[in-house]
Design an enzyme around this catalytic site. Structure first.
Site, PDB file in Angstrom:
ATOM      1  N   LYS A 173       0.859  -1.182   0.000  1.00  0.00           N
ATOM      2  CA  LYS A 173       0.000   0.000   0.000  1.00  0.00           C
ATOM      3  C   LYS A 173       0.896   1.232   0.000  1.00  0.00           C
ATOM      4  O   LYS A 173       1.560   1.541   0.984  1.00  0.00           O
ATOM      5  CB  LYS A 173      -0.911   0.013   1.223  1.00  0.00           C
ATOM      6  CG  LYS A 173      -1.938   1.145   1.195  1.00  0.00           C
ATOM      7  CD  LYS A 173      -2.837   1.104   2.410  1.00  0.00           C
ATOM      8  CE  LYS A 173      -3.952   2.144   2.285  1.00  0.00           C
ATOM      9  NZ  LYS A 173      -3.449   3.522   2.111  1.00  0.00           N
TER      10      LYS A 173
ATOM     11  N   ASP B  36       2.043   5.131  -0.002  1.00  0.00           N
ATOM     12  CA  ASP B  36       1.632   6.294   0.785  1.00  0.00           C
ATOM     13  C   ASP B  36       1.882   7.548  -0.046  1.00  0.00           C
ATOM     14  O   ASP B  36       2.922   8.201   0.077  1.00  0.00           O
ATOM     15  CB  ASP B  36       2.440   6.323   2.089  1.00  0.00           C
ATOM     16  CG  ASP B  36       1.879   7.316   3.086  1.00  0.00           C
ATOM     17  OD1 ASP B  36       0.811   7.882   2.821  1.00  0.00           O
ATOM     18  OD2 ASP B  36       2.524   7.524   4.136  1.00  0.00           O
TER      19      ASP B  36
ATOM     20  N   GLU C 109       2.937   1.226   5.266  1.00  0.00           N
ATOM     21  CA  GLU C 109       1.607   1.630   5.712  1.00  0.00           C
ATOM     22  C   GLU C 109       0.650   0.447   5.783  1.00  0.00           C
ATOM     23  O   GLU C 109      -0.267   0.414   6.598  1.00  0.00           O
ATOM     24  CB  GLU C 109       1.038   2.698   4.774  1.00  0.00           C
ATOM     25  CG  GLU C 109      -0.264   3.291   5.266  1.00  0.00           C
ATOM     26  CD  GLU C 109      -0.867   4.270   4.273  1.00  0.00           C
ATOM     27  OE1 GLU C 109      -2.005   4.703   4.529  1.00  0.00           O
ATOM     28  OE2 GLU C 109      -0.230   4.573   3.255  1.00  0.00           O
TER      29      GLU C 109
END
Length: 328
Positions: free
Chosen positions: A44, A46, A185
């Site tokens: 994921k 950021d 993240e």
């Protein structure tokens, strides 16, 4: 971890005009990764979600909300022109990497010029994770595994401003554990047999190492150190209005503290946007949004252990945490 396996490729769809804009597919937040052979995982990132539109003679970059930010990403535009395509729409994330290879939202904002910074715009990298249109063909009806099969030859192995967001098939729990251990993240899980569907749905899921959301800045408390920021006062949406959800007093350097204080001082108001009385509060116009990482909510609806991660302007379509939607 092995890469996602592919089945026999499907026939490409017929030629269609290139859409001017595609509403992005959004991941649903879940507590733990889904399991099964039809799920693949990615880091994921950021950063800022953007779509790179490559057309004859030009490249356009559109934000998640549909704003044209082409001039803010010159290195991505320049590198996208070098891709071996006539027309294409690439979906992905614009990021700046720290010295450990992790995406850093604050560094990205500084590279974009939101605040004074030594981080240059050329440091921004675009990680492509989906291909929506290619050489006259709209690919959104194809399953993700087919879209990835077409995307990978275009961007895999590149080290410029346009790169491939790697996809793996693995045990989701283990991948999530490793991601969190490396300070990332979180992860994204995607169903490889699903077409591309705009909006939020279960076919893309996000699992975060810590909770993270956007809140409207409605004021601040000065630091005991002259000229610095002590605490941000934050609000969430609720039934069409704003409600105070607590403060954030960590996550910035001394230098950034001064810069934020100066920015907020320029939008001070005597009419608070929320019903709140605090002795040292200085209220501001609700014009800015803070990205905040936190552990949980208190019983009375306040953020616990909130840490500042970034700031941006409140614009139409900005995603702000909505209490009424999340309690429904």
């Amino acid at each position: 971890m092995a890469k996602a396996s592919s089945k026999e490729p499907r026939e490409l769809p017929p030629s269609e005009p290139m859409p001017a804009r595609v509403d992005p597919c959004l991941a649903t937040l879940v507590d733990k990764p889904p399991k099964g052979p039809d799920w693949a995982y990615e880091v994921k990132w950021d950063g800022y979600r953007i779509a790179v539109h490559i057309e004859s003679g030009r490249v356009r970059i559109l934000t998640r909300g549909g704003y044209d930010w082409t001039d803010r990403f010159p290195s991505i535009v320049d590198d996208a022109r070098r891709l071996a395509v006539k027309t294409a729409i690439l979906d992905g994330e614009a990021v700046v990497l720290d010295d450990k290879g992790r995406s850093d939202f604050g560094m990205l904002q500084r590279a974009l010029g939101r605040l004074p910074s030594a981080v240059e715009a050329g440091a921004i990298v675009f990680y492509a994770f989906d291909l929506l249109y290619l050489n006259g063909r709209d690919l959104r009806r194809l399953p993700l595994r087919e879209r990835r099969r077409l995307l990978e030859p275009l961007v895999a192995g590149r080290e410029g401003a346009v790169r491939l967001s790697e996809e793996v098939q693995a045990d989701g729990d283990e991948f999530f554990r490793v991601a969190c251990a490396h300070g990332l993240e979180g992860i994204i899980a995607k169903h490889v047999e699903k077409p591309y569907r705009s909006g939020r749905g279960e076919w893309w899921q996000k699992i975060t190492c810590k909770r993270r959301n956007s809140f409207v800045i409605v004021g601040f408390e000065p630091s005991t150190v002259p000229g610095r920021l002590g605490r941000l006062l934050l609000a969430a949406r609720n039934d069409g209005g704003l409600v105070y959800v607590g403060g954030c007093g960590a996550g910035w350097s001394h230098e950034l503290s001064r810069e934020l204080r100066n920015v907020l001082a320029s939008i001070v108001t005597k009419k608070p946007a929320v019903n709140l009385r605090r002795k040292n509060a200085v209220f501001t116009e609700p014009m800015l949004v803070a990205e905040v990482e936190y552990r949980a909510w208190t019983d009375d609806g306040k953020l616990r252990h909130a840490s500042f991660k970034g700031i941006h302007e409140l614009e139409e379509g900005s995603e702000v945490y909505d209490l009424s939607a999340n309690l429904a």
